[in-house]
Design a protein around this motif. Structure first.
Motif, PDB file in Angstrom:
ATOM      1  N   THR A   1       0.829  -1.192   0.000  1.00  0.00           N
ATOM      2  CA  THR A   1       0.000   0.000   0.000  1.00  0.00           C
ATOM      3  C   THR A   1       0.866   1.244   0.000  1.00  0.00           C
ATOM      4  OG1 THR A   1      -1.616   1.226   1.341  1.00  0.00           O
ATOM      5  CG2 THR A   1      -0.139  -0.251   2.535  1.00  0.00           C
ATOM      6  N   THR A   2       0.315   2.344  -0.483  1.00  0.00           N
ATOM      7  CA  THR A   2       1.049   3.607  -0.418  1.00  0.00           C
ATOM      8  C   THR A   2       1.218   4.071   1.027  1.00  0.00           C
ATOM      9  OG1 THR A   2      -0.979   4.866  -0.774  1.00  0.00           O
ATOM     10  CG2 THR A   2       0.360   4.364  -2.729  1.00  0.00           C
ATOM     11  N   TRP A   3       0.475   3.468   1.954  1.00  0.00           N
ATOM     12  CA  TRP A   3       0.662   3.765   3.375  1.00  0.00           C
ATOM     13  C   TRP A   3       2.017   3.243   3.864  1.00  0.00           C
ATOM     14  CZ3 TRP A   3      -3.240   5.622   6.934  1.00  0.00           C
ATOM     15  CH2 TRP A   3      -4.463   5.934   6.334  1.00  0.00           C
ATOM     16  N   LYS A   4       2.604   2.294   3.116  1.00  0.00           N
ATOM     17  CA  LYS A   4       3.865   1.641   3.465  1.00  0.00           C
ATOM     18  C   LYS A   4       3.861   1.242   4.951  1.00  0.00           C
ATOM     19  CE  LYS A   4       6.988   4.480   1.533  1.00  0.00           C
ATOM     20  NZ  LYS A   4       8.175   4.900   0.805  1.00  0.00           N
ATOM     21  N   ASP A   5       4.934   1.559   5.691  1.00  0.00           N
ATOM     22  CA  ASP A   5       5.035   1.149   7.092  1.00  0.00           C
ATOM     23  C   ASP A   5       3.987   1.819   7.970  1.00  0.00           C
ATOM     24  OD1 ASP A   5       6.186  -0.302   9.249  1.00  0.00           O
ATOM     25  OD2 ASP A   5       7.360   1.452   9.833  1.00  0.00           O
ATOM     26  N   GLU A   6       3.447   2.947   7.531  1.00  0.00           N
ATOM     27  CA  GLU A   6       2.421   3.621   8.332  1.00  0.00           C
ATOM     28  C   GLU A   6       1.142   2.804   8.448  1.00  0.00           C
ATOM     29  OE1 GLU A   6       2.443   8.137   8.712  1.00  0.00           O
ATOM     30  OE2 GLU A   6       2.883   7.760   6.583  1.00  0.00           O
ATOM     31  N   ALA A   7       0.949   1.819   7.584  1.00  0.00           N
ATOM     32  CA  ALA A   7      -0.197   0.909   7.747  1.00  0.00           C
ATOM     33  C   ALA A   7      -0.095   0.188   9.084  1.00  0.00           C
ATOM     34  CB  ALA A   7      -0.259  -0.085   6.596  1.00  0.00           C
ATOM     35  N   ASN A   8       1.122  -0.048   9.544  1.00  0.00           N
ATOM     36  CA  ASN A   8       1.312  -0.683  10.855  1.00  0.00           C
ATOM     37  C   ASN A   8       0.892   0.217  12.012  1.00  0.00           C
ATOM     38  OD1 ASN A   8       2.407  -3.316  10.287  1.00  0.00           O
ATOM     39  ND2 ASN A   8       4.204  -2.246   9.473  1.00  0.00           N
ATOM     40  N   ASP A   9       0.950   1.519  11.818  1.00  0.00           N
ATOM     41  CA  ASP A   9       0.586   2.470  12.872  1.00  0.00           C
ATOM     42  C   ASP A   9      -0.883   2.884  12.812  1.00  0.00           C
ATOM     43  OD1 ASP A   9       3.288   2.530  13.733  1.00  0.00           O
ATOM     44  OD2 ASP A   9       3.745   4.033  12.196  1.00  0.00           O
ATOM     45  N   TRP A  10      -1.398   3.064  11.610  1.00  0.00           N
ATOM     46  CA  TRP A  10      -2.738   3.629  11.443  1.00  0.00           C
ATOM     47  C   TRP A  10      -3.825   2.592  11.148  1.00  0.00           C
ATOM     48  CZ3 TRP A  10      -3.582   8.589  12.661  1.00  0.00           C
ATOM     49  CH2 TRP A  10      -2.497   9.466  12.652  1.00  0.00           C
ATOM     50  N   ILE A  11      -3.498   1.520  10.455  1.00  0.00           N
ATOM     51  CA  ILE A  11      -4.505   0.550  10.017  1.00  0.00           C
ATOM     52  C   ILE A  11      -4.479  -0.710  10.887  1.00  0.00           C
ATOM     53  CG2 ILE A  11      -5.359  -0.825   8.083  1.00  0.00           C
ATOM     54  CD1 ILE A  11      -5.536   2.273   7.671  1.00  0.00           C
ATOM     55  N   GLY A  12      -3.319  -1.337  10.990  1.00  0.00           N
ATOM     56  CA  GLY A  12      -3.176  -2.597  11.720  1.00  0.00           C
ATOM     57  C   GLY A  12      -3.773  -2.599  13.115  1.00  0.00           C
ATOM     58  N   PRO A  13      -3.516  -1.574  13.940  1.00  0.00           N
ATOM     59  CA  PRO A  13      -4.070  -1.587  15.299  1.00  0.00           C
ATOM     60  C   PRO A  13      -5.602  -1.628  15.343  1.00  0.00           C
ATOM     61  CG  PRO A  13      -2.256  -0.030  15.175  1.00  0.00           C
ATOM     62  CD  PRO A  13      -2.545  -0.477  13.761  1.00  0.00           C
ATOM     63  N   HIS A  14      -6.264  -0.986  14.387  1.00  0.00           N
ATOM     64  CA  HIS A  14      -7.732  -0.999  14.363  1.00  0.00           C
ATOM     65  C   HIS A  14      -8.275  -2.379  13.968  1.00  0.00           C
ATOM     66  CE1 HIS A  14      -8.280   3.249  15.107  1.00  0.00           C
ATOM     67  NE2 HIS A  14      -7.339   3.506  14.209  1.00  0.00           N
ATOM     68  N   LEU A  15      -7.444  -3.180  13.315  1.00  0.00           N
ATOM     69  CA  LEU A  15      -7.868  -4.509  12.876  1.00  0.00           C
ATOM     70  C   LEU A  15      -7.311  -5.621  13.760  1.00  0.00           C
ATOM     71  CD1 LEU A  15      -7.406  -4.057   9.006  1.00  0.00           C
ATOM     72  CD2 LEU A  15      -9.482  -3.745  10.382  1.00  0.00           C
ATOM     73  N   GLY A  16      -6.485  -5.266  14.735  1.00  0.00           N
ATOM     74  CA  GLY A  16      -5.885  -6.271  15.609  1.00  0.00           C
ATOM     75  C   GLY A  16      -4.758  -7.035  14.944  1.00  0.00           C
ATOM     76  N   LEU A  17      -4.086  -6.403  13.983  1.00  0.00           N
ATOM     77  CA  LEU A  17      -2.988  -7.067  13.271  1.00  0.00           C
ATOM     78  C   LEU A  17      -1.651  -6.729  13.914  1.00  0.00           C
ATOM     79  CD1 LEU A  17      -4.024  -6.376   9.559  1.00  0.00           C
ATOM     80  CD2 LEU A  17      -4.324  -8.495  10.867  1.00  0.00           C
ATOM     81  N   PRO A  18      -0.713  -7.676  13.903  1.00  0.00           N
ATOM     82  CA  PRO A  18       0.638  -7.364  14.362  1.00  0.00           C
ATOM     83  C   PRO A  18       1.331  -6.495  13.302  1.00  0.00           C
ATOM     84  CG  PRO A  18       0.601  -9.533  13.386  1.00  0.00           C
ATOM     85  CD  PRO A  18      -0.829  -9.051  13.394  1.00  0.00           C
ATOM     86  N   ARG A  19       2.504  -6.002  13.633  1.00  0.00           N
ATOM     87  CA  ARG A  19       3.287  -5.269  12.626  1.00  0.00           C
ATOM     88  C   ARG A  19       3.611  -6.242  11.493  1.00  0.00           C
ATOM     89  NH1 ARG A  19       4.423  -0.263  13.941  1.00  0.00           N
ATOM     90  NH2 ARG A  19       5.947   0.057  12.289  1.00  0.00           N
TER      91      ARG A  19
END
Length: 180
Positions: free
Chosen positions: A71-89
């Motif tokens: 994604t164009t979110w790159k590593d920021e998906a780990n900060d902004w998206i993953g936590p809302h979905l319960g995903l690890p980094r």
């Protein structure tokens, strides 16, 4: 070695093109300010719709896939998206050039997806995949690949998760079945 599951955010996880002010059923609204986000109304954060049920679905697929942000979110998906979905980094594709020129009319991500995958099988979920991308991957990728275009008005559905699970089982059968 497990196949890769390359995950785009906007479209598959965030059905951004759904009717304004009406998120699809099961989605919640989040306001975010990832790096580089600019809005016509500079003070207004980005509206993102996420379905918390997608996290457990993706985690269930992690038995069969190595999950990777594409994604164009790159590593920021780990900060902004993953936590809302319960995903690890998760690892991410670090695009060398975003929105640049693409070979033979393909989506700009496609060449980098192939570079990232190397010789590994992969499934890729994105809302910008076209027939040209399928043709390009079929011609150049040495392993099996599943390119799934996800409707950016709807996002991932039960049918999509089932197709991903079935494809992984066909590519890399596990002893004792899928365990679901």
């Amino acid at each position: 070695m497990k196949p890769l599951l390359l995950i785009d955010v906007d479209g598959p996880l965030n059905p951004y093109a759904a009717k304004p002010r009406r998120h699809p059923e099961g989605y919640t609204t989040h306001r975010m300010r990832p790096t580089g986000w600019t809005s016509a109304e500079s003070a207004k954060p980005l509206r993102v719709w996420l379905n918390p049920g997608h996290g457990p679905e993706l985690l269930a697929l992690a038995d069969a896939y190595e999950l990777v942000w594409a994604t164009t979110w790159k590593d920021e998906a780990n900060d902004w998206i993953g936590p809302h979905l319960g995903l690890p980094r998760l690892p991410f594709v670090d695009w060398p050039v975003m929105h640049g020129r693409a070979p033979r009319g393909t989506f700009w991500k496609t060449q980098y997806v192939l570079e990232y995958a190397g010789s590994r099988p992969f499934a890729w979920i994105d809302d910008d995949i076209t027939a040209m991308d399928h043709e390009y991957v079929d011609r150049l990728h040495p392993a099996r690949a599943l390119l799934m275009r996800i409707d950016e008005r709807i996002g991932l559905t039960r049918t999509d998760f089932d197709a991903l699970a079935q494809w992984a089982e066909a590519v890399c059968p596990r002893k004792g079945g899928r365990g679901r």
